[in-house]
Write an enzyme that holds these catalytic residues in place. Structure first.
Site, PDB file in Angstrom:
ATOM      1  N   PRO A 291       0.820  -1.214   0.000  1.00 25.37           N
ATOM      2  CA  PRO A 291       0.000   0.000   0.000  1.00 25.37           C
ATOM      3  C   PRO A 291       0.854   1.265   0.000  1.00 25.37           C
ATOM      4  O   PRO A 291       1.850   1.343   0.723  1.00 25.37           O
ATOM      5  CB  PRO A 291      -0.781  -0.110   1.314  1.00 25.37           C
ATOM      6  CG  PRO A 291       0.098  -0.940   2.207  1.00 25.37           C
ATOM      7  CD  PRO A 291       0.808  -1.918   1.300  1.00 25.37           C
ATOM      8  N   GLY A 292       0.492   2.211  -0.814  1.00 26.26           N
ATOM      9  CA  GLY A 292       1.160   3.508  -0.824  1.00 26.26           C
ATOM     10  C   GLY A 292       0.121   4.570  -0.497  1.00 26.26           C
ATOM     11  O   GLY A 292       0.059   5.101   0.620  1.00 26.26           O
ATOM     12  N   ARG A 293      -0.763   4.795  -1.478  1.00 21.57           N
ATOM     13  CA  ARG A 293      -1.791   5.822  -1.322  1.00 21.57           C
ATOM     14  C   ARG A 293      -2.612   5.627  -0.035  1.00 21.57           C
ATOM     15  O   ARG A 293      -2.866   6.587   0.703  1.00 21.57           O
ATOM     16  CB  ARG A 293      -2.739   5.760  -2.534  1.00 21.57           C
ATOM     17  CG  ARG A 293      -3.694   6.951  -2.633  1.00 21.57           C
ATOM     18  CD  ARG A 293      -4.765   6.696  -3.704  1.00 21.57           C
ATOM     19  NE  ARG A 293      -4.226   6.275  -4.953  1.00 21.57           N
ATOM     20  CZ  ARG A 293      -3.910   7.071  -5.975  1.00 21.57           C
ATOM     21  NH1 ARG A 293      -4.090   8.364  -5.864  1.00 21.57           N
ATOM     22  NH2 ARG A 293      -3.432   6.572  -7.099  1.00 21.57           N
ATOM     23  N   ARG A 330      -1.628  16.375 -10.233  1.00 25.12           N
ATOM     24  CA  ARG A 330      -2.562  15.271 -10.461  1.00 25.12           C
ATOM     25  C   ARG A 330      -3.796  15.651 -11.257  1.00 25.12           C
ATOM     26  O   ARG A 330      -4.371  14.824 -11.949  1.00 25.12           O
ATOM     27  CB  ARG A 330      -2.940  14.580  -9.140  1.00 25.12           C
ATOM     28  CG  ARG A 330      -1.727  13.949  -8.444  1.00 25.12           C
ATOM     29  CD  ARG A 330      -2.104  13.044  -7.277  1.00 25.12           C
ATOM     30  NE  ARG A 330      -2.771  11.839  -7.720  1.00 25.12           N
ATOM     31  CZ  ARG A 330      -4.062  11.624  -7.647  1.00 25.12           C
ATOM     32  NH1 ARG A 330      -4.854  12.544  -7.091  1.00 25.12           N
ATOM     33  NH2 ARG A 330      -4.595  10.521  -8.098  1.00 25.12           N
ATOM     34  N   TYR A 334      -4.179  13.471 -14.482  1.00 21.29           N
ATOM     35  CA  TYR A 334      -5.245  12.451 -14.430  1.00 21.29           C
ATOM     36  C   TYR A 334      -6.644  13.052 -14.283  1.00 21.29           C
ATOM     37  O   TYR A 334      -7.596  12.326 -14.053  1.00 21.29           O
ATOM     38  CB  TYR A 334      -5.046  11.518 -13.221  1.00 21.29           C
ATOM     39  CG  TYR A 334      -3.633  11.116 -12.931  1.00 21.29           C
ATOM     40  CD1 TYR A 334      -2.922  10.304 -13.810  1.00 21.29           C
ATOM     41  CD2 TYR A 334      -3.000  11.522 -11.753  1.00 21.29           C
ATOM     42  CE1 TYR A 334      -1.615   9.913 -13.513  1.00 21.29           C
ATOM     43  CE2 TYR A 334      -1.698  11.134 -11.462  1.00 21.29           C
ATOM     44  CZ  TYR A 334      -1.011  10.338 -12.348  1.00 21.29           C
ATOM     45  OH  TYR A 334       0.271   9.964 -12.053  1.00 21.29           O
ATOM     46  N   CYS A 361       2.453  28.898 -15.680  1.00 21.85           N
ATOM     47  CA  CYS A 361       2.081  29.488 -16.961  1.00 21.85           C
ATOM     48  C   CYS A 361       1.526  28.452 -17.921  1.00 21.85           C
ATOM     49  O   CYS A 361       2.125  28.162 -18.963  1.00 21.85           O
ATOM     50  CB  CYS A 361       3.301  30.188 -17.555  1.00 21.85           C
ATOM     51  SG  CYS A 361       3.851  31.485 -16.457  1.00 21.85           S
ATOM     52  N   GLU A 362       0.415  27.852 -17.534  1.00 26.12           N
ATOM     53  CA  GLU A 362      -0.290  26.883 -18.377  1.00 26.12           C
ATOM     54  C   GLU A 362      -1.758  26.923 -18.026  1.00 26.12           C
ATOM     55  O   GLU A 362      -2.100  26.940 -16.845  1.00 26.12           O
ATOM     56  CB  GLU A 362       0.185  25.463 -18.056  1.00 26.12           C
ATOM     57  CG  GLU A 362       1.550  25.187 -18.527  1.00 26.12           C
ATOM     58  CD  GLU A 362       1.807  23.697 -18.763  1.00 26.12           C
ATOM     59  OE1 GLU A 362       0.854  22.945 -19.026  1.00 26.12           O
ATOM     60  OE2 GLU A 362       2.973  23.347 -18.699  1.00 26.12           O
ATOM     61  N   TYR A 390       1.456  11.065  -3.717  1.00 30.23           N
ATOM     62  CA  TYR A 390       1.701  11.487  -5.102  1.00 30.23           C
ATOM     63  C   TYR A 390       1.529  12.998  -5.309  1.00 30.23           C
ATOM     64  O   TYR A 390       1.091  13.444  -6.363  1.00 30.23           O
ATOM     65  CB  TYR A 390       0.818  10.689  -6.082  1.00 30.23           C
ATOM     66  CG  TYR A 390       0.975   9.198  -5.925  1.00 30.23           C
ATOM     67  CD1 TYR A 390       2.168   8.581  -6.272  1.00 30.23           C
ATOM     68  CD2 TYR A 390      -0.039   8.406  -5.387  1.00 30.23           C
ATOM     69  CE1 TYR A 390       2.347   7.210  -6.106  1.00 30.23           C
ATOM     70  CE2 TYR A 390       0.128   7.039  -5.220  1.00 30.23           C
ATOM     71  CZ  TYR A 390       1.327   6.451  -5.585  1.00 30.23           C
ATOM     72  OH  TYR A 390       1.507   5.094  -5.420  1.00 30.23           O
TER      73      TYR A 390
HETATM   74  N1  LLP Z   1       3.378  -1.432  -5.892  1.00 28.81           N
HETATM   75  C1  LLP Z   1       3.726  -1.129  -7.156  1.00 28.81           C
HETATM   76  C2  LLP Z   1       4.555  -2.062  -7.910  1.00 28.81           C
HETATM   77  C3  LLP Z   1       3.309   0.082  -7.725  1.00 28.81           C
HETATM   78  O1  LLP Z   1       3.650   0.362  -8.974  1.00 28.81           O
HETATM   79  C4  LLP Z   1       2.525   0.976  -6.963  1.00 28.81           C
HETATM   80  C5  LLP Z   1       2.078   2.245  -7.530  1.00 28.81           C
HETATM   81  C6  LLP Z   1       2.209   0.622  -5.644  1.00 28.81           C
HETATM   82  C7  LLP Z   1       2.642  -0.600  -5.151  1.00 28.81           C
HETATM   83  C8  LLP Z   1       1.415   1.520  -4.749  1.00 28.81           C
HETATM   84  O2  LLP Z   1       0.117   1.709  -5.209  1.00 28.81           O
HETATM   85  P1  LLP Z   1      -0.937   2.555  -4.326  1.00 28.81           P
HETATM   86  O3  LLP Z   1      -1.250   1.713  -3.098  1.00 28.81           O
HETATM   87  O4  LLP Z   1      -0.292   3.815  -3.961  1.00 28.81           O
HETATM   88  O5  LLP Z   1      -2.102   2.729  -5.222  1.00 28.81           O
HETATM   89  N2  LLP Z   1       0.927   8.822  -9.600  1.00 28.81           N
HETATM   90  C9  LLP Z   1      -0.345   8.127  -9.631  1.00 28.81           C
HETATM   91  C10 LLP Z   1      -0.281   6.765  -8.978  1.00 28.81           C
HETATM   92  C11 LLP Z   1       0.777   5.886  -9.609  1.00 28.81           C
HETATM   93  C12 LLP Z   1       0.898   4.556  -8.904  1.00 28.81           C
HETATM   94  C13 LLP Z   1       2.160   3.889  -9.307  1.00 28.81           C
HETATM   95  N3  LLP Z   1       2.386   2.638  -8.692  1.00 28.81           N
HETATM   96  C14 LLP Z   1      -1.389   9.010  -8.960  1.00 28.81           C
HETATM   97  O6  LLP Z   1      -1.063  10.123  -8.570  1.00 28.81           O
HETATM   98  O7  LLP Z   1      -2.545   8.624  -8.869  1.00 28.81           O
END
Ligand code: LLP
Length: 432
Positions: A291-293, A330, A334, A361-362, A390
């Site tokens: 988990p990241g987000r 973002r 997106y 400037c966009e 992110y």
């Molecule tokens: N593991 C791998 C191999 C990944 O590529 C990612 C995210 C994660 C874990 C974590 O995923 P999460 O739990 O954060 O969804 N910049 C984009 C999101 C790109 C995600 C890239 N990979 C945004 O701002 O929505």
């Protein structure tokens, strides 16, 4: 309020993690990233305990540092006994500098350079998540040079469409990441890994995408991965001991999104995994998730000072802030949706419809469109919620803007985790 760490004080100000945001903006200036430490700790604990209960004691959540890569967070991850997912020498350097035990780090990325591979081994990163055959051979060669056997997982694409934004879906067969099961490439990569002397194959990884609200894609991915594990056991006699199901669980950014019950999802995946393993007559592998987000997004907030207001009769109203796509790209990338509040007038009726624009400037430099906020004026404070993931990690110096500071709000103390960049920081690497 969309989150439990927000409230409106008697003074009409927005409070975040128990602090008056107007006071925080005065103290630390804007734009400003804030992080609620308790929320991050609670999410780590939730993942750890839910995964332990669902998958067994050896299950481990790996915090995906790409969501927010700062030393202070790696210290938290160390204290909370989390693992981490790292994707570059820079992330490895940051984590190692924060004292994170690198044995619990998993090195990702679809194109690790030879220098990255050497650096990661130098720092004793415990595990590599290998993306393709060329990379596998490069890992093996570097490990041989060092006289070690490098533990690896292989990244596979299970061929799943998780119904998220196309730019953040990663599990489909035609993805740039990993080896597809459907095309036989996964099997070939496995055979190659088993034939190399200096890599020790532990198991398999998949990550189907990000901002996923349903549980079903995870169940489907688990099924496909477990069937693959059974197949390679039958064909090569190899028993995978690790299955990494990646990250991606969604976070609500507006009240249109429903909250995800992470613990319930994990329970469901656990039940499904047990049943499938039983049906296939195989041992349950150690399960990892990344988990990241969902660890940091809703622990974050950005504060901006309102500047100009532009009312284009018959069209729209713009409210400009002192940041934008440089600290939060973002929307530009997106069309991501956010919730915004006027932090110094949080109790006033939200009657003013507007587009919030950044200062770059966009024309595409927006925080978002169609917000309803109280009537704003220059000098007001605008809070954008859910910016923990992110945002800082994707920030740039576009238009030579300095990156804001990151302040962590702990239960007892608050502290600057990242200083605001100075003008001299911007020109530091330039040759005059
Ligand atoms: N593991 C791998 C191999 C990944 O590529 C990612 C995210 C994660 C874990 C974590 O995923 P999460 O739990 O954060 O969804 N910049 C984009 C999101 C790109 C995600 C890239 N990979 C945004 O701002 O929505």
């Amino acid at each position: 309020m969309i989150y439990d760490n927000l409230k409106v004080g008697d003074n009409g100000h927005l409070y975040f993690a128990g602090r008056d945001t107007v006071r925080l903006a005065e103290t630390y200036k804007t734009p400003l990233y804030l992080l609620d430490e308790e929320k991050i700790l609670n999410r780590c604990r939730l993942y750890r305990s839910a995964m332990k209960a669902a998958f067994g004691g050896d299950a481990l959540p790996l915090y995906a540092g790409k969501a927010l890569c700062i030393g202070a967070l790696y210290r938290v991850m160390k204290e909370e006994n989390m693992g981490i997912d790292v994707v570059s020498a820079g992330e490895i350097h940051t984590a190692a500098k924060a004292g994170f035990p690198m044995e619990r780090a998993y090195f990702h990325g679809n194109n690790k350079t030879d220098a990255d591979i050497a650096f990661a081994m130098e720092k004793e990163v415990g595990h590599f998540v290998c993306d393709n055959e060329d990379e596998l051979l490069a890992i093996d060669a570097e490990a041989k040079k060092r006289g070690i056997r490098q533990k690896v997982l292989l990244r596979l694409t299970p061929g799943i469409d998780p119904h998220t934004h196309a730019k953040i879906a990663t599990g489909k067969v035609d993805s740039k990441f990993g080896a597809a099961i459907e095309t036989g490439q996964a099997r070939a990569l496995t055979a190659l890994a088993l034939s190399q002397k200096n890599v020790e194959l532990e198991g398999f990884h998949c990550h189907i995408g990000s901002q996923i609200f349903d549980c079903q894609p995870y169940l489907d991915a688990a099924d496909i991965m477990l069937r693959f594990i059974a197949e390679v056991k039958a064909d090569f006699g190899f028993s995978a001991s690790v299955l990494n199901l990646g990250g991606g669980m969604g976070v609500p950014y507006t009240d249109v999104d429903s909250p995800v019950d992470y613990a319930a999802n994990i329970r469901e995946i656990g039940r499904h995994l047990s049943a499938t393993c039983q049906a296939l007559g195989m041992e349950k592998p150690t399960v990892l998730m990344e988990p990241g987000r969902s660890i940091v997004a809703d622990a974050g907030m950005t504060l901006y000072t309102v500047g100009g207001k532009k009312e284009i009769q018959g069209y729209k109203n713009y409210v400009s802030v002192d940041g934008g796509m440089a600290d939060n790209p973002r929307f530009a990338l997106y069309e991501a949706k956010y919730t915004v509040l006027l932090a110094n007038k949080a109790a006033a009726p939200a009657i003013y419809r507007c587009t919030v624009a950044g200062r770059c400037c966009e024309s595409g430099d927006l925080i978002g469109e169609d917000f309803l906020i109280p009537e704003p004026k220059r000098g007001d404070l605008l809070a954008v919620l859910t910016t923990g993931a992110y945002n800082y990690s994707m920030a740039s110096n576009y238009n030579a803007l300095c990156k804001p500071s990151v302040v962590i709000l702990g239960e007892k103390q608050e502290y600057i985790a990242v200083e605001r960049e100075s003008l001299d920081d911007l020109t530091r690497n330039q040759v005059f």
